[in-house]
Design an enzyme around this catalytic site. Structure first.
Site, short mmCIF file in Angstrom:
data_model
loop_
_atom_site.label_atom_id
_atom_site.label_comp_id
_atom_site.label_asym_id
_atom_site.label_seq_id
_atom_site.Cartn_x
_atom_site.Cartn_y
_atom_site.Cartn_z
N HIS A 108 4.94 -76.03 48.45
CA HIS A 108 6.05 -75.70 48.90
C HIS A 108 6.40 -74.23 49.30
O HIS A 108 5.76 -73.53 48.48
CB HIS A 108 7.16 -76.21 48.08
CG HIS A 108 7.21 -75.56 46.76
ND1 HIS A 108 8.11 -74.42 46.62
CD2 HIS A 108 6.69 -75.99 45.59
CE1 HIS A 108 7.84 -74.06 45.11
NE2 HIS A 108 6.97 -74.98 44.62
N ASP A 168 4.83 -69.06 42.77
CA ASP A 168 5.26 -70.45 42.62
C ASP A 168 6.08 -70.48 43.91
O ASP A 168 7.27 -70.14 43.98
CB ASP A 168 6.14 -70.79 41.32
CG ASP A 168 6.79 -72.23 41.40
OD1 ASP A 168 6.60 -73.05 42.33
OD2 ASP A 168 8.00 -72.52 40.86
N GLU A 196 11.74 -77.56 47.44
CA GLU A 196 11.16 -78.01 46.33
C GLU A 196 11.97 -77.87 45.03
O GLU A 196 12.29 -78.79 44.25
CB GLU A 196 9.72 -77.75 46.08
CG GLU A 196 9.08 -78.67 44.98
CD GLU A 196 9.00 -78.08 43.69
OE1 GLU A 196 8.58 -78.85 42.74
OE2 GLU A 196 9.46 -76.94 43.45
N GLU A 197 12.54 -76.63 45.03
CA GLU A 197 12.96 -75.98 43.83
C GLU A 197 14.16 -76.73 43.56
O GLU A 197 14.87 -76.65 42.50
CB GLU A 197 13.15 -74.62 43.93
CG GLU A 197 12.16 -73.67 43.86
CD GLU A 197 11.15 -73.81 42.58
OE1 GLU A 197 11.64 -74.45 41.56
OE2 GLU A 197 9.97 -73.40 42.57
N HIS A 253 9.61 -68.81 37.55
CA HIS A 253 11.00 -68.99 37.83
C HIS A 253 11.49 -67.40 37.06
O HIS A 253 12.48 -67.29 36.71
CB HIS A 253 11.66 -70.01 37.24
CG HIS A 253 11.13 -71.17 37.98
ND1 HIS A 253 12.18 -72.43 37.94
CD2 HIS A 253 10.36 -71.65 38.78
CE1 HIS A 253 11.53 -73.19 38.72
NE2 HIS A 253 10.48 -72.73 39.53
#
Lengths: 333, 353, 348
Positions: free
Chosen positions: B68, B180, B214-215, B325
Site C-alpha cells: 500500500h 509503513d 489501506e490505513e 504509525h
C-alpha cells in the site's frame, strides 16, 4: 443416515477456522451420494450441487463446518505454549479443559496461576502439553499450529445431547439430512449445499461462496441461544421448542417473505417451530444476504445452550424439525 | 545499497490515505522502463501487469502482489479564530506520538509547514502532565496571524502528514515517517526488476498493485482484487513489532534484523496453509531469513483481498517495524531485502501450489 | 406536489429497518406515475430512475436510505405486554411513555411502559430490551395480531415550527430521499447528464455495510452521491463535528470517499451560488458513502448531508430551506456535464 450418529461423527472430527481440511473430507464423503457435483473453492468452502431440471431458482443452503479454537503464538523456554483465540472462545469456560492439536498432540489449557477468572484473556493462558523444555515442545508443535478443546458427545436421558462442537456440526448434520431427503426428488431449482469455512472469525467463508453461486434465495443453518436457563437474558427460544425460524440476529434481519412462508408451512405440516430474535451474535446469513447483488435470505436455527463452551447442549427433535421444515419449504417453492 | 535511496525518496513523499497521487506518479515513473503500461485505476491504485511464459496458454496463474502506498496522516477539520487549525487523524495514530511533531499540509495552493501543539507544560496541572493530550485539544499552528490568513492557504478537508527526516542509523537500521508501507512499495519494485531481468518460464500473470487507503479500511486492495480476480495474492507489508526493552518475549510479535515475518493469522485474515509452507520451504532452501509472526495483532490488505469475489488464497510477508504509525518508524534494511527476495522466489515457485 | 408534502408522505410509509418491503405498495402509489420503477431487490432496496435518452450515457446513482430506526417484538408476556429489542441506535432517554405503532397483521397502537417516579429505585434509564410495550390487549388477543418478530415504529406526528422548520420522525433519511426524488422528478429529461437512478436503500440503520452494497453492486453506476442527514449544531456539541441548520447541505471531505468528485461538487456549488457547508470526516463518513465507494472496482462517490437536529428521536428537526437548497444541489449535480466529463476522464 441416523441423526445422532451423524452429529457425533461430525463432532469428533476437529477442524478449527481456516484449517477445515479434515471435516471437509468427511463431509465430502457424506454428501456425495446426494448431489450431482462437488467442488471446493479457494478458501476451502465445500459446495455440493443438486442440479434442477431447469427454469428454477438458485437456492443456497449453508452451514459452517469450522469451529472455535486456539492458535499457538509462542513457545516458552519451559515448553509451555502461548496461544491466541480463534473465534469467540470463552476463556472462563475453557480453563483447564483438555485440548488437542491438528496433529493429535494433547494437552490442557491453563490460566496463569495468579490470574483471577474476571481478568481472563488470551495473554494469560497457556497450553501445557507435558513438555519439559522448549526443545521437547518444538519437536511436537510449532508456532501457527491450531488446537481445539477436545471433542466429545453424549446422549442424555430424554433425547438431548451434550458435547462439542455442536456449533455448527449439528447444522451440518441438518444440511446432510435435507440433502438426503431431497436426493430422490425431481426439482426445477438448483440446490447448492454449502459447508462454509471461517464463520467463527467473522462469517468470512460464506461471502465468496455466495458470490460464486449468486443465489436467488439462501437459507442458513446454525445454532442459536436460548432463554430457558437460570438467569438467561430474556429470549423466547427454548430447547424442545422446535425449529427456530430466524427473524433477526445481530448481523441480519431476514426477508419477511421467507420467514412468513416458513411459519405457514410449519403450521400446515404440523412441524414444531418457534420464532427467533437473537440479540447477540451473527451468522453466515448476513454474508449471503449482502454478497454481490444480494439475496433474499432466511435461516433455521437449532436452539443450543452453552454455545462456545466445552459442553454445548441441544435436542435432537429440534434438529429433526429443521430438516423436516426445510425439506417441505424447498418442495413448496 | 540502491534500495535505501528509493525507500528514502518514497518515505519522504506525501501520501496520507485518500491522497496518494504523488506516490503513484513517483512509482509509475520509477518503473516506467520495466512496466510502461502501468496505469492508475479509478480508486487511485497503481497497477502494473507483468506477463510471463506462454501468453496464449489458457490456464495462466494470476498472482496479485500488493503493497500500500498510503500512510497514516491528518485532515484539517476546522480553521479556528486566531488562525490555528483543528485536525483529526486518518488511520490509527496514538495520541501519545502527536504533540510537538512537525507536519506538512497539502493546502489549496501548495504545501504548508506546521507544528502540532498544545499548551506548554507550565500550564498543565498535575493530572494533565501524566496523560497524552487528546486530539481535539491539540491544534496545528502554521504561523497564521488570524483565520483569514490561514484560510488563504488551507481549507477544511485538506490532508496532512508527518514531516520527519529520513536517516540511516545504528547497524543497518533506517528511520522514516512512512516506512509503513513505502518499504513494501520499494520491495515490490525490486521484485518487478528481478522478474524483469530474469523472466520466469511458467505461464503466469503477475499483477503488481500499489494500493490506496489501506490505513483506513483496507479498501484500495479490495476493489483492485475485484477487478483483477487473482488466484493468489501476496501482501508486502510492514508489521508493528516490539522487540524492545521491557516487553515480554511472547509479545514482541517478531524481531527486527531476523528476517521477513510470515503471518499465520491476524485480526483480519487466517492465511493459506500451503502458501505459508511454500514460503518457509523456499526461504530455507534459498537461505533467505524468515520468521513466523509470533502474536496475533493488526491486519492488512489481505483482510479484504482474501474475501473478494469467489475468494483469493493469500499470504502476507512483512518487514518487522518498530514505532509503527509514528513520525519515526524504524526497520532493518536486511529485512527489506529478505522480503523482496522471498516474494520473488515464491512467484518463481508458485506453480507448486 | 410540493417538496414538503413529499417529505411528509414518505415519512408516513412504514419501513422500519429490515422491513422495507412493507412499504413497496405505498411507495408505488406515491411515485409510480412520476418516475420509472425499476425494482425492489431481494434485500429490500427500492430503485427508481429517469433516463436521459442518449446512448452510452453515464449512469448516476443517488442513494438515500429508506429504512428508519424502530424496534422488534422479541416476546409477548403472559399479561400481554410486549418485550422489544432496538433496530438501530435508539436513545433510551426518549422512550419512557412514548407512543409507538406495532406493525402486526395490522398496525396497532401501543405505549411504552413507564415506572412511576415513586417506585423507581434509581435514576438509571432501562435499556431498550428491558422496556415493555402496553397494547391494552391480553396475550391471546395480542397474539392474533402480533408475533415475535413484528416491527415497531414511532407514531408519526409532524408539525411546522417557526421559520420553515419541520419536526417529525424518520426525516433520517426520508427527507433526503424526498429531496433526491423531488429533484429528479422535476429535472427535464433533456437536461440530465446521464441516466439517473434513485436507490432507496435498506437496512442502513441495522446492518454494518448496509443493503446499499447489494443495490450499488447490481446498479454499478459510474459515479454516485450518497445523501444522508448530518448532525446539526446544538448546545454541548463540537463545532467541527456539526453543521448549522439553515446554512445549506453539507459536503463531507473524507479519505473514505472520492476526493476529486467531492471537490468538483464543492466547486459546482461555489459556481452556482448554492449554499453549502464543508465538513471533514477523515477516515469514515458514517454513512452509506464508504460502502458504495468500495463496491465492485470502486465507485466514485460524494457524501452530502442535510442538517438535522435531535437525530434518532420521534421529533427530528430540519429546515425546509436546507431541503430546497439540497434539491438545487442535487439538480445541478445530475445535470452537470462538467462532472460527467471529469468522471469519464478519471477512468483508466
Amino acid at each position: 443416515m441416523e441423526l445422532y450418529s451423524t452429529i457425533k461423527q461430525l463432532c469428533l472430527c476437529p477442524s478449527v477456522s481456516g484449517r477445515e481440511n479434515k471435516i471437509r473430507q468427511l463431509l465430502s464423503s457424506l454428501v456425495e451420494p446426494f448431489c450431482d457435483e462437488l467442488s471446493v473453492d479457494k478458501l476451502g468452502n465445500l459446495i455440493a450441487l443438486k442440479k434442477g431440471t431447469g427454469g428454477g431458482k438458485r437456492i443456497m443452503l449453508a452451514a459452517h463446518m469450522d469451529e472455535i479454537g486456539f492458535m499457538v503464538t509462542f513457545i516458552e523456554d519451559n515448553g509451555m505454549l502461548r496461544v491466541a483465540p480463534v473465534g469467540g472462545i470463552s476463556f472462563v469456560g475453557a480453563a483447564y479443559s483438555r485440548v488437542i492439536s491438528e496433529s493429535g498432540v494433547k494437552g490442557t489449557i491453563v490460566p496463569n496461576a495468579k490470574t483471577k477468572p474476571e481478568d481472563y484473556k488470551s495473554d494469560c493462558f497457556y497450553i501445557d502439553i507435558g513438555a519439559s523444555s522448549k526443545k521437547q515442545a518444538d519437536a511436537m508443535v510449532g508456532i501457527g499450529d491450531f488446537f481445539v478443546v477436545e471433542p466429545h458427545l453424549q446422549k442424555l436421558k430424554g433425547g438431548r445431547v451434550c458435547g462439542r462442537p455442536l456449533d455448527d456440526r449439528v447444522g451440518c448434520a441438518v444440511l446432510l439430512g435435507i440433502a438426503e431427503n431431497l436426493s430422490e426428488c425431481v426439482l426445477k431449482d438448483d440446490i447448492y449445499y454449502v459447508f462454509t469455512v471461517q464463520e467463527e472469525v467473522g462469517c468470512r467463508g460464506a461471502l465468496p461462496s455466495a458470490f460464486a453461486i449468486a443465489p436467488d434465495m439462501a437459507l442458513c443453518f446454525d445454532v442459536t441461544a436460548t432463554g430457558d436457563v437460570p438467569d438467561a437474558s430474556p429470549m423466547a427460544c427454548r430447547l424442545g421448542g422446535g425449529a427456530a425460524v430466524k427473524i433477526k440476529d445481530a448481523s441480519v434481519i431476514c426477508d419477511e417473505l421467507i420467514t412468513s412462508r416458513l411459519s405457514e408451512i410449519a403450521e400446515s405440516k404440523k412441524i414444531k417451530y418457534q420464532r427467533e430474535v437473537l440479540l447477540r451474535g451473527g451468522t453466515d446469513t448476513s454474508s449471503m444476504q449482502l454478497s454481490g447483488s444480494g439475496a433474499s435470505v432466511g435461516a433455521l436455527s437449532i436452539p443450543t445452550r452453552y454455545i462456545h463452551s466445552p459442553n454445548e447442549m441441544c435436542e435432537l427433535s429440534d434438529a429433526q424439525a429443521c430438516i423436516d421444515l426445510a425439506t417441505e419449504f424447498i418442495l413448496s417453492i | 545499497m540502491a534500495c535505501i535511496e528509493l525507500i528514502k525518496k518514497l518515505s519522504n513523499a506525501f501520501g496520507p490515505s485518500g491522497c496518494e497521487r504523488e506516490i503513484a506518479q513517483m512509482i509509475k515513473k520509477e518503473i516506467s522502463d520495466i512496466a510502461p503500461d502501468a496505469y492508475i485505476d479509478r480508486m487511485g491504485n497503481l497497477i502494473a501487469l507483468m506477463r510471463f511464459g506462454d501468453i496464449s496458454a489458457s490456464n495462466r496463474a494470476r498472482i496479485m502482489i500488493s503493497a500500500h502506498m498510503d500512510e497514516v496522516g491528518f485532515m484539517i477539520n476546522e480553521v479556528k479564530e486566531g488562525g490555528l487549525l483543528g485536525f483529526d487523524t486518518i488511520g490509527g495514530i496514538s495520541e501519545s506520538v502527536l504533540a510537538g511533531r512537525r507536519v506538512l499540509i497539502h493546502g489549496k495552493n501548495g504545501f504548508v509547514d506546521g507544528i502540532i501543539a498544545s499548551k506548554a507544560i507550565h500550564h498543565k496541572d498535575k493530572n494533565e502532565r501524566k496523560k497524552a493530550v487528546a486530539v481535539d485539544k491539540l491544534y496545528i499552528d502554521i504561523g497564521a496571524v488570524d483565520a483569514d490568513e490561514a484560510r488563504a492557504y488551507v481549507e477544511v478537508g485538506d490532508f496532512a502528514s508527518f514531516s520527519s527526516e529520513f536517516y540511516e542509523f545504528g547497524d543497518g537500521y533506517i528511520k522514516g515517517k512512512a516506512l509503513d508501507d513505502r518499504i513494501g512499495c520499494a520491495s515490490l519494485i525490486e521484485v518487478m526488476r528481478s522478474l524483469y531481468a530474469n523472466a520466469p518460464s511458467e505461464s503466469i500473470d503477475v499483477f503488481c498493485c500499489f494500493t490506496v487507503r489501506e490505513e483506513i479500511s483496507l479498501s484500495g486492495a479490495k476493489t483492485a482484487a475485484f477487478a483483477l480476480r487473482p488466484d493468489v495474492a501476496i501482501v508486502l507489508e510492514s508489521t508493528a513489532v516490539a522487540d524492545i526493552a521491557g516487553v515480554d518475549a511472547s509479545r514482541r510479535v517478531a524481531d527486527t534484523a531476523k528476517g521477513v515475518a510470515v503471518s499465520v493469522m491476524d485480526r483480519s485474515t487466517i492465511y493459506d496453509k500451503e502458501l505459508i509452507r511454500l514460503a518457509l520451504d523456499v526461504a530455507e532452501a534459498e537461505g533467505v531469513k524468515a520468521q513466523l509472526k509470533r502474536y496475533v495483532s493488526g491486519g492488512n490488505d489481505a483482510g479484504s483481498i482474501h474475501k473478494v469475489c469467489d475468494g483469493v488464497r493469500t499470504l502476507a510477508l512483512s518487514v518487522p517495524t518498530r514505532y509503527l504509525h509514528s513520525a519515526s518508524c524504524v526497520a532493518h534494511i536486511d529485512d527489506v531485502c529478505s522480503q523482496a527476495r522471498l516474494c520473488e522466489l515464491i512467484v518463481r515457485n508458485i506453480c507448486e501450489v | 406536489m410540493q417538496l414538503k408534502d413529499l417529505i411528509f408522505e414518505l415519512c408516513a410509509v412504514p419501513s422500519v429497518s429490515g422491513f422495507e418491503k412493507r412499504g413497496t405498495q405505498r411507495l408505488l402509489e406515491i411515485l409510480g406515475d412520476k418516475l420509472e420503477f425499476v425494482a425492489v431487490d431481494g434485500v429490500g432496496n427500492h430503485i427508481f430512475r429517469k433516463c436521459c435518452g442518449r446512448q452510452n450515457a453515464p449512469k448516476i446513482m443517488l442513494d438515500a436510505h429508506f429504512d428508519e430506526i424502530g424496534m422488534i417484538v422479541t416476546d409477548i408476556t403472559e399479561a400481554g405486554f410486549l418485550r422489544v429489542a432496538p433496530l438501530g441506535g435508539i436513545d433510551a432517554a426518549i422512550m419512557q411513555a412514548a407512543d409507538v405503532i406495532i406493525y402486526g397483521k395490522e398496525p396497532i397502537r401501543g405505549v411504552v411502559c413507564s415506572t412511576p417516579p415513586h417506585l423507581r429505585e434509581d435514576d438509571e434509564l432501562p435499556e431498550i430490551t428491558a422496556l415493555m410495550i402496553d397494547t391494552g390487549l391480553s396475550k391471546e388477543r395480542a397474539s392474533e395480531i402480533i408475533s415475535i418478530g413484528s416491527p415497531v415504529g414511532f407514531a408519526p406526528v409532524y408539525a411546522e415550527l417557526l421559520g420553515q422548520r419541520l419536526v417529525g420522525k424518520s426525516f433520517d433519511d426520508k427527507a433526503c430521499a424526498a429531496c433526491a426524488l423531488f429533484a429528479l422528478i422535476n429535472a427535464p429529461t433533456s437536461s440530465l447528464a446521464g441516466d439517473v437512478y434513485v436507490l432507496l436503500s435498506c437496512t442502513e440503520e441495522t446492518s454494518r455495510l448496509g443493503g446499499v452494497t447489494a443495490g450499488a453492486f447490481s446498479l454499478s453506476p459510474d459515479y454516485a452521491m450518497v445523501i444522508d442527514v448530518n448532525l446539526a449544531r446544538v448546545p454541548d456539541t463540537k463545532s467541527f463535528e456539526t453543521v448549522v441548520l439553515g446554512k445549506g447541505p453539507s459536503i463531507s471531505v473524507s479519505a473514505a470517499t472520492d476526493v476529486p468528485l467531492t471537490r468538483a461538487t464543492q466547486r459546482l456549488c461555489e459556481k452556482k451560488g448554492i449554499a453549502h457547508q464543508m465538513i471533514a470526516a477523515p477516515s469514515s463518513t458514517g454513512t452509506n458513502a464508504t460502502s458504495v465507494n468500495l463496491t465492485r472496482e470502486g465507485i466514485p462517490v460524494v457524501d452530502i448531508g442535510l442538517p438535522l437536529a435531535y437525530m434518532h428521536t420521534y421529533n427530528e428537526l430540519i429546515d425546509l430551506n436546507d431541503c430546497n437548497t439540497l434539491c438545487a444541489l442535487i439538480s445541478e449535480f445530475i445535470c452537470s456535464g462538467e462532472i460527467a466529463e471529469q468522471m469519464r476522464c478519471l477512468e483508466g
